[in-house]
Design a protein around this motif. Structure first.
Motif, PDB file in Angstrom:
ATOM      1  N   LEU A  11       8.006  -5.979   2.130  1.00 28.98           N
ATOM      2  CA  LEU A  11       6.966  -6.685   1.391  1.00 28.98           C
ATOM      3  C   LEU A  11       6.241  -7.691   2.276  1.00 28.98           C
ATOM      4  CD1 LEU A  11       8.928  -7.244  -1.926  1.00 28.98           C
ATOM      5  CD2 LEU A  11       7.035  -5.671  -1.566  1.00 28.98           C
ATOM      6  N   GLU A  12       7.009  -8.389   3.111  1.00 29.70           N
ATOM      7  CA  GLU A  12       6.402  -9.388   3.978  1.00 29.70           C
ATOM      8  C   GLU A  12       5.469  -8.736   5.002  1.00 29.70           C
ATOM      9  OE1 GLU A  12      10.220 -12.420   3.684  1.00 29.70           O
ATOM     10  OE2 GLU A  12       9.815 -11.317   5.528  1.00 29.70           O
ATOM     11  N   ARG A  13       5.885  -7.566   5.518  1.00 30.91           N
ATOM     12  CA  ARG A  13       5.046  -6.891   6.499  1.00 30.91           C
ATOM     13  C   ARG A  13       3.770  -6.347   5.886  1.00 30.91           C
ATOM     14  NH1 ARG A  13       7.018  -2.470   8.164  1.00 30.91           N
ATOM     15  NH2 ARG A  13       9.037  -2.392   7.129  1.00 30.91           N
ATOM     16  N   GLY A  14       3.779  -6.190   4.559  1.00 33.20           N
ATOM     17  CA  GLY A  14       2.599  -5.671   3.893  1.00 33.20           C
ATOM     18  C   GLY A  14       1.602  -6.740   3.504  1.00 33.20           C
ATOM     19  N   VAL A  15       1.835  -7.996   3.881  1.00 38.63           N
ATOM     20  CA  VAL A  15       0.947  -9.094   3.486  1.00 38.63           C
ATOM     21  C   VAL A  15       0.078  -9.509   4.665  1.00 38.63           C
ATOM     22  CG1 VAL A  15       0.848 -11.468   2.664  1.00 38.63           C
ATOM     23  CG2 VAL A  15       2.607  -9.929   1.792  1.00 38.63           C
ATOM     24  N   PRO A  16      -1.216  -9.182   4.649  1.00 35.16           N
ATOM     25  CA  PRO A  16      -2.083  -9.614   5.733  1.00 35.16           C
ATOM     26  C   PRO A  16      -2.241 -11.128   5.733  1.00 35.16           C
ATOM     27  CG  PRO A  16      -3.169  -8.013   4.262  1.00 35.16           C
ATOM     28  CD  PRO A  16      -1.903  -8.462   3.613  1.00 35.16           C
ATOM     29  N   GLY A  41      -6.303  -5.620 -10.410  1.00 36.61           N
ATOM     30  CA  GLY A  41      -6.011  -6.055  -9.056  1.00 36.61           C
ATOM     31  C   GLY A  41      -5.640  -4.860  -8.193  1.00 36.61           C
ATOM     32  N   ASP A  42      -5.046  -5.146  -7.055  1.00 36.77           N
ATOM     33  CA  ASP A  42      -4.666  -4.083  -6.128  1.00 36.77           C
ATOM     34  C   ASP A  42      -3.380  -4.499  -5.436  1.00 36.77           C
ATOM     35  OD1 ASP A  42      -5.480  -5.976  -4.170  1.00 36.77           O
ATOM     36  OD2 ASP A  42      -7.521  -5.173  -4.176  1.00 36.77           O
ATOM     37  N   ASN A  43      -3.143  -3.999  -4.243  1.00 35.89           N
ATOM     38  CA  ASN A  43      -1.919  -4.341  -3.518  1.00 35.89           C
ATOM     39  C   ASN A  43      -2.114  -5.506  -2.562  1.00 35.89           C
ATOM     40  OD1 ASN A  43      -3.607  -2.611  -2.016  1.00 35.89           O
ATOM     41  ND2 ASN A  43      -1.927  -1.876  -0.733  1.00 35.89           N
ATOM     42  N   SER A  44      -3.148  -6.326  -2.803  1.00 32.39           N
ATOM     43  CA  SER A  44      -3.326  -7.544  -2.018  1.00 32.39           C
ATOM     44  C   SER A  44      -2.282  -8.582  -2.441  1.00 32.39           C
ATOM     45  CB  SER A  44      -4.728  -8.121  -2.236  1.00 32.39           C
ATOM     46  OG  SER A  44      -5.720  -7.196  -1.851  1.00 32.39           O
ATOM     47  N   PRO A  45      -1.991  -9.554  -1.569  1.00 34.27           N
ATOM     48  CA  PRO A  45      -0.926 -10.515  -1.872  1.00 34.27           C
ATOM     49  C   PRO A  45      -1.200 -11.396  -3.074  1.00 34.27           C
ATOM     50  CG  PRO A  45      -2.087 -11.128   0.137  1.00 34.27           C
ATOM     51  CD  PRO A  45      -2.531  -9.748  -0.211  1.00 34.27           C
ATOM     52  N   ALA A  46      -2.456 -11.528  -3.477  1.00 31.89           N
ATOM     53  CA  ALA A  46      -2.756 -12.377  -4.629  1.00 31.89           C
ATOM     54  C   ALA A  46      -2.139 -11.844  -5.908  1.00 31.89           C
ATOM     55  CB  ALA A  46      -4.270 -12.489  -4.810  1.00 31.89           C
ATOM     56  N   PRO A  99       2.225  -1.220  -7.081  1.00 27.42           N
ATOM     57  CA  PRO A  99       1.191  -0.941  -6.079  1.00 27.42           C
ATOM     58  C   PRO A  99       1.591  -1.323  -4.658  1.00 27.42           C
ATOM     59  CG  PRO A  99       0.514  -2.725  -7.562  1.00 27.42           C
ATOM     60  CD  PRO A  99       1.735  -2.101  -8.154  1.00 27.42           C
ATOM     61  N   GLY A 100       2.361  -2.380  -4.498  1.00 26.25           N
ATOM     62  CA  GLY A 100       2.791  -2.760  -3.154  1.00 26.25           C
ATOM     63  C   GLY A 100       3.785  -1.777  -2.571  1.00 26.25           C
ATOM     64  N   VAL A 101       4.784  -1.404  -3.350  1.00 26.99           N
ATOM     65  CA  VAL A 101       5.781  -0.443  -2.903  1.00 26.99           C
ATOM     66  C   VAL A 101       5.129   0.913  -2.633  1.00 26.99           C
ATOM     67  CG1 VAL A 101       7.844   0.849  -3.606  1.00 26.99           C
ATOM     68  CG2 VAL A 101       7.702  -1.609  -4.050  1.00 26.99           C
ATOM     69  N   ASP A 102       4.250   1.339  -3.540  1.00 26.12           N
ATOM     70  CA  ASP A 102       3.594   2.632  -3.361  1.00 26.12           C
ATOM     71  C   ASP A 102       2.647   2.623  -2.169  1.00 26.12           C
ATOM     72  OD1 ASP A 102       4.947   3.646  -5.501  1.00 26.12           O
ATOM     73  OD2 ASP A 102       3.287   3.502  -6.916  1.00 26.12           O
ATOM     74  N   GLY A 103       1.954   1.513  -1.958  1.00 22.12           N
ATOM     75  CA  GLY A 103       1.074   1.415  -0.800  1.00 22.12           C
ATOM     76  C   GLY A 103       1.851   1.479   0.505  1.00 22.12           C
ATOM     77  N   ALA A 104       3.008   0.812   0.542  1.00 25.30           N
ATOM     78  CA  ALA A 104       3.837   0.845   1.747  1.00 25.30           C
ATOM     79  C   ALA A 104       4.407   2.249   1.981  1.00 25.30           C
ATOM     80  CB  ALA A 104       4.973  -0.167   1.620  1.00 25.30           C
ATOM     81  N   ALA A 105       4.786   2.935   0.893  1.00 24.28           N
ATOM     82  CA  ALA A 105       5.291   4.302   1.027  1.00 24.28           C
ATOM     83  C   ALA A 105       4.201   5.227   1.547  1.00 24.28           C
ATOM     84  CB  ALA A 105       5.817   4.797  -0.317  1.00 24.28           C
ATOM     85  N   ALA A 106       2.975   5.068   1.044  1.00 29.14           N
ATOM     86  CA  ALA A 106       1.854   5.871   1.530  1.00 29.14           C
ATOM     87  C   ALA A 106       1.606   5.620   3.011  1.00 29.14           C
ATOM     88  CB  ALA A 106       0.603   5.550   0.715  1.00 29.14           C
ATOM     89  N   VAL A 160      -3.677   0.429   3.935  1.00 32.46           N
ATOM     90  CA  VAL A 160      -3.725   1.251   2.731  1.00 32.46           C
ATOM     91  C   VAL A 160      -4.171   0.389   1.558  1.00 32.46           C
ATOM     92  CG1 VAL A 160      -2.418   2.673   1.114  1.00 32.46           C
ATOM     93  CG2 VAL A 160      -1.921   2.793   3.567  1.00 32.46           C
ATOM     94  N   LYS A 161      -5.247   0.777   0.923  1.00 32.88           N
ATOM     95  CA  LYS A 161      -5.772   0.071  -0.246  1.00 32.88           C
ATOM     96  C   LYS A 161      -5.374   0.841  -1.499  1.00 32.88           C
ATOM     97  CE  LYS A 161      -8.921  -2.728  -2.343  1.00 32.88           C
ATOM     98  NZ  LYS A 161      -8.963  -4.195  -2.263  1.00 32.88           N
ATOM     99  N   VAL A 162      -4.738   0.150  -2.449  1.00 33.60           N
ATOM    100  CA  VAL A 162      -4.329   0.767  -3.702  1.00 33.60           C
ATOM    101  C   VAL A 162      -5.259   0.289  -4.813  1.00 33.60           C
ATOM    102  CG1 VAL A 162      -2.486   1.071  -5.381  1.00 33.60           C
ATOM    103  CG2 VAL A 162      -1.924   0.910  -2.948  1.00 33.60           C
ATOM    104  N   HIS A 163      -6.038   1.205  -5.357  1.00 37.04           N
ATOM    105  CA  HIS A 163      -6.908   0.903  -6.488  1.00 37.04           C
ATOM    106  C   HIS A 163      -6.121   1.210  -7.763  1.00 37.04           C
ATOM    107  CE1 HIS A 163     -10.432   0.701  -3.800  1.00 37.04           C
ATOM    108  NE2 HIS A 163      -9.943   1.783  -3.217  1.00 37.04           N
TER     109      HIS A 163
END
Length: 746
Positions: free
Chosen positions: A18-23, A119-124, A391-398, A409-412
């Protein structure tokens, strides 16, 4: 859905993921650059994570988390239309209305001008309590109530500050109402007129929230914002995504989980008009599938039916329901991990005994919208369009499948037509499938977005079921119904074992989600032994998780004790609560009072049934009227008493309880079971897997206990007590306690 656990209990691997997925924000970005990026004429949203640096005027703003920044959650256009971003998946539970209500309350927005977006898979958009993107565990309102209030209050403060600067007056002299800032001398400015200037104001770190007595939206029954679109057929869901040049894929899955093709003849599939290619893709559990990709769903489906596949199932376990039940019964007689461990010495000398065995089958989630995901692969990025609870888990898996970084990876997030937990999978199974297909299509030289769709049959047979469970109870009690010893054994697969959630959910060999609802809130001397066998059947949380079976066991057995000792079941429960459980007492009393229980004479052939249960921090009590007609149980009337603390939208609470009651009713009806023969699921569609029809629908009344305490969950708590209340009414009529779901009367 997800049970409660704390962020620090997440395994290090998942936390790291999760931390690695946060820009990270760009601290060098200027305010002017940000405003150009955000666009003119509105209090901008959607540019996060750059917003923290752009708005940071002092330590207060810098200290705010992404989840606390108004710019990520709301946009006000020049006409004063307020668009609120939802940090959850909307799949029927009503958060698309309730969350904007919370924000609009503190913003003092004009509700008629409130709109929403996802929202999306952004950290907000992570859950502010758990720190991960998640819709589950009935936590959406519970965990985001204060968050959305503060977001609205911060934005309101910025609008007031902008008005004060324009008028050159003290902000304390201004007030807000219905999308306007009101000043001395009758001056007023709309939020639309102030939005751009408000964007340049510092974000306050601390804000005062309204006194609940001043709420004008929260607590008032409010029509859902998505009701008109859904009732008129205009609502788009994930399955409706259309991109330029898009292709559609369907996958031939193995008949047994983890199997692979021994041989494939795809020649007939390739000549179906519209079919573009046929590709083999890896699946979970070492399996492999064949995807047919075409210019639409129907040719892809026809192409799949034209495939000639010989499957090799020899290397994987073939689960058989009859053998499985025998195995579970054998396990129930063996020692195992203990969850409770009271003294069982009084059991043998107890004047009264109950020996009971309960069996609960596998259950499919079966949402009305089958699973789907659309994938676009770019040169250095990718996009997903999917109705997902993770969305975060799925975005990281993608990202892993596509060889990208999570931030590429952007998750809409899309509106979803139901899910009940099936769209929250730690393995991201269907999302990974879609990405594997898109990658294989690209490798085949075809540049196009790919929409992967499961059919209804794929969905019923595709795995991740509510686990099958066996319960065995030996109870000793006296003439007054006082339980002297309760020896209980539970056998069923763990939904957390082997997943990133195992570290937080499995303790001392016991999956917490399997035993939630056992014993509490009753002061019972219980010994609870748990066995978690491993089988080749993927399992997952299913609406209300462990309470789907534990509530049935507890509430039917307590009713049986009351009947055996000739006590009224309501009075018996109230005595057990004592003065320790006021919310249970209040919910049950409300249901009893509104139903007319004990005061109203029922038609001949009908009986009362009662049950009460707490799950996800809310209590629901049911009083039902039921009968048996031509050997079939019939539910006539349901009265619910609900204690969920403050009901943000009472109309939404009512809808959730109604829907949960109907879903629970489905589990009672003949045919509502997933069964296996030689590893294959025997059910294919709704003709073999029963759900309640309109002709099964009882009258349902929902009553809410008034409260001003912070809200608790409501997506799931309405389900667990319905089946035991129904069962208790049937037992009153037949003299035979129900020990199985679905009911077996013969």
């Amino acid at each position: 859905m997800l049970p409660d656990f704390f962020p620090d209990q997440l395994p290090p691997a998942l936390r790291d993921l999760l931390e690695r997925g946060v820009p990270a924000p760009d601290p060098a970005m200027s305010r002017r650059s940000f405003l150009k990026l955000a666009g003119l004429g509105g209090l901008a949203l959607g540019a996060f994570p750059l917003v923290a640096a752009a708005q940071g005027a002092g330590a207060q703003a810098d200290a705010l988390k992404p989840t606390q920044q108004p710019s990520a959650f709301l946009h006000i256009d020049a006409d004063g239309v307020v668009t609120v971003a939802i940090n959850r998946l909307e799949f029927g539970q009503g958060v698309q209305t309730a969350l904007p209500m919370i924000l609009a309350e503190e913003l003092d927005a004009d509700w008629n001008k409130v709109r929403t977006r996802f929202g999306d898979n952004s950290p907000a958009y992570v859950d502010p309590a758990y720190g991960m993107h998640m819709t589950g565990g009935s936590n959406s309102i519970k965990n985001s109530f204060v968050q959305y209030r503060e977001l609205g209050a911060r934005a309101r403060s910025m609008l007031v500050s902008a008005a004060a600067a324009r008028w050159k007056v003290d902000a304390a002299k201004l007030r807000t109402a219905s999308g306007q800032v009101l000043g001395p001398g009758g001056r007023r400015l709309t939020y639309g007129e102030l939005a751009e200037a408000a964007m340049a104001q510092p974000v306050p770190g601390h804000v005062a929230l309204k006194d609940p007595k001043n709420f004008r939206l929260i607590g008032h029954p409010t029509p859902r914002l998505d009701a008109r679109a859904k009732s008129s057929g205009r609502q788009d869901f994930g399955i409706d995504v259309r991109l330029p040049g898009q292709l559609t894929a369907v996958i031939a899955h193995p008949p047994v989980f983890g199997a692979r093709p021994r041989s494939v003849d795809d020649s007939a599939a390739r000549v179906v008009k519209g079919v573009k290619t046929v590709v083999r893709i890896p699946l979970e559990r070492g399996g492999e599938g064949i995807a047919v990709v075409a210019d639409g769903y129907w040719p892809a489906r026809q192409g799949r039916e034209a495939l000639k596949v010989e499957w090799d199932t020899n290397a994987v376990e073939g689960v058989d329901s009859a053998r499985q039940l025998a195995q579970y019964r054998e396990l129930a007689g063996q020692p195992g991990p203990r969850h409770f461990d009271a003294d069982m010495t009084p059991l043998d000398s107890a004047p009264h005994r109950i020996d009971a065995e309960f069996v609960f089958p596998y259950l499919a989630h079966a949402p009305m919208e089958p699973l789907n995901c659309t994938v676009r692969i770019g040169r250095e990025d990718a996009e997903l369009w999917v109705g997902t609870q993770f969305p975060g888990v799925d975005g990281a898996a993608a990202a892993r499948v596509l060889g990208l970084k999570p931030e590429q990876v952007k998750v809409h997030v899309q509106m979803a037509g139901g899910g009940f937990g099936r769209r929250a999978v730690a393995t991201s199974d269907y999302v990974v499938e879609a990405c594997e297909v898109a990658k294989a299509v690209r490798t085949a030289g075809i540049e196009a977005p790919v929409r992967m769709i499961w059919s209804r049959e794929d969905d019923i047979r595709g795995g991740y079921y509510r686990p099958m469970h066996l319960h065995r109870a030996r109870i000793g009690f006296d003439e007054r119904g006082r339980v002297l010893a309760w020896d209980h054994v539970l056998v069923g697969q763990s939904i957390a074992a082997g997943t990133p959630f195992e570290g937080g959910m499995v303790k001392n060999g016991v999956d917490h989600s399997a035993v939630e609802g056992m014993r509490e809130p009753y002061p019972l001397p219980m010994r609870l032994t748990v066995h978690h066998p491993k089988l080749n059947v993927p399992v997952l949380w299913w609406r209300s998780v462990g309470s789907t079976h534990t509530a049935f066991v507890m509430e039917t057995l307590l009713d049986e004790i009351a009947r055996s000792t000739q006590q009224d079941p309501v009075a018996y429960r109230m005595a057990l609560f004592g003065d320790q459980h006021p919310r249970h007492r209040a919910a049950l009393k409300l249901a009893v009072d509104k139903s007319g229980y004990g005061k109203r004479r029922l038609p001949e052939g009908r009986a009362w049934g009662v049950a009460v249960h707490e799950s996800f921090s809310s209590v629901v009590a049911y009083v039902v009227e039921a009968s048996v007609q031509q050997g079939r149980p019939v539910l006539h009337r349901v009265t619910a008493g609900v204690h969920c603390n403050l009901a943000v939208n009472p109309r939404g609470v009512e809808a959730q309880v109604q829907g949960a009651a109907m879903m629970a009713l489905s589990t009672c009806l003949p045919g509502s079971a997933i069964t296996f023969k030689d590893g294959e699921v025997e059910q294919r569609n709704f003709d073999g897997f029963t759900v309640a029809r309109i002709t099964d629908t009882p009258e349902i009344e929902v009553h809410i206990v008034p409260s001003a305490e912070p809200p608790t969950g409501m997506g799931e708590p309405g389900l667990p007590p319905l089946a035991p209340a129904f069962a208790n009414a049937i037992a009153q009529l037949t003299g035979k306690p129900m020990r199985e779901l679905p009911f077996r009367l013969a």
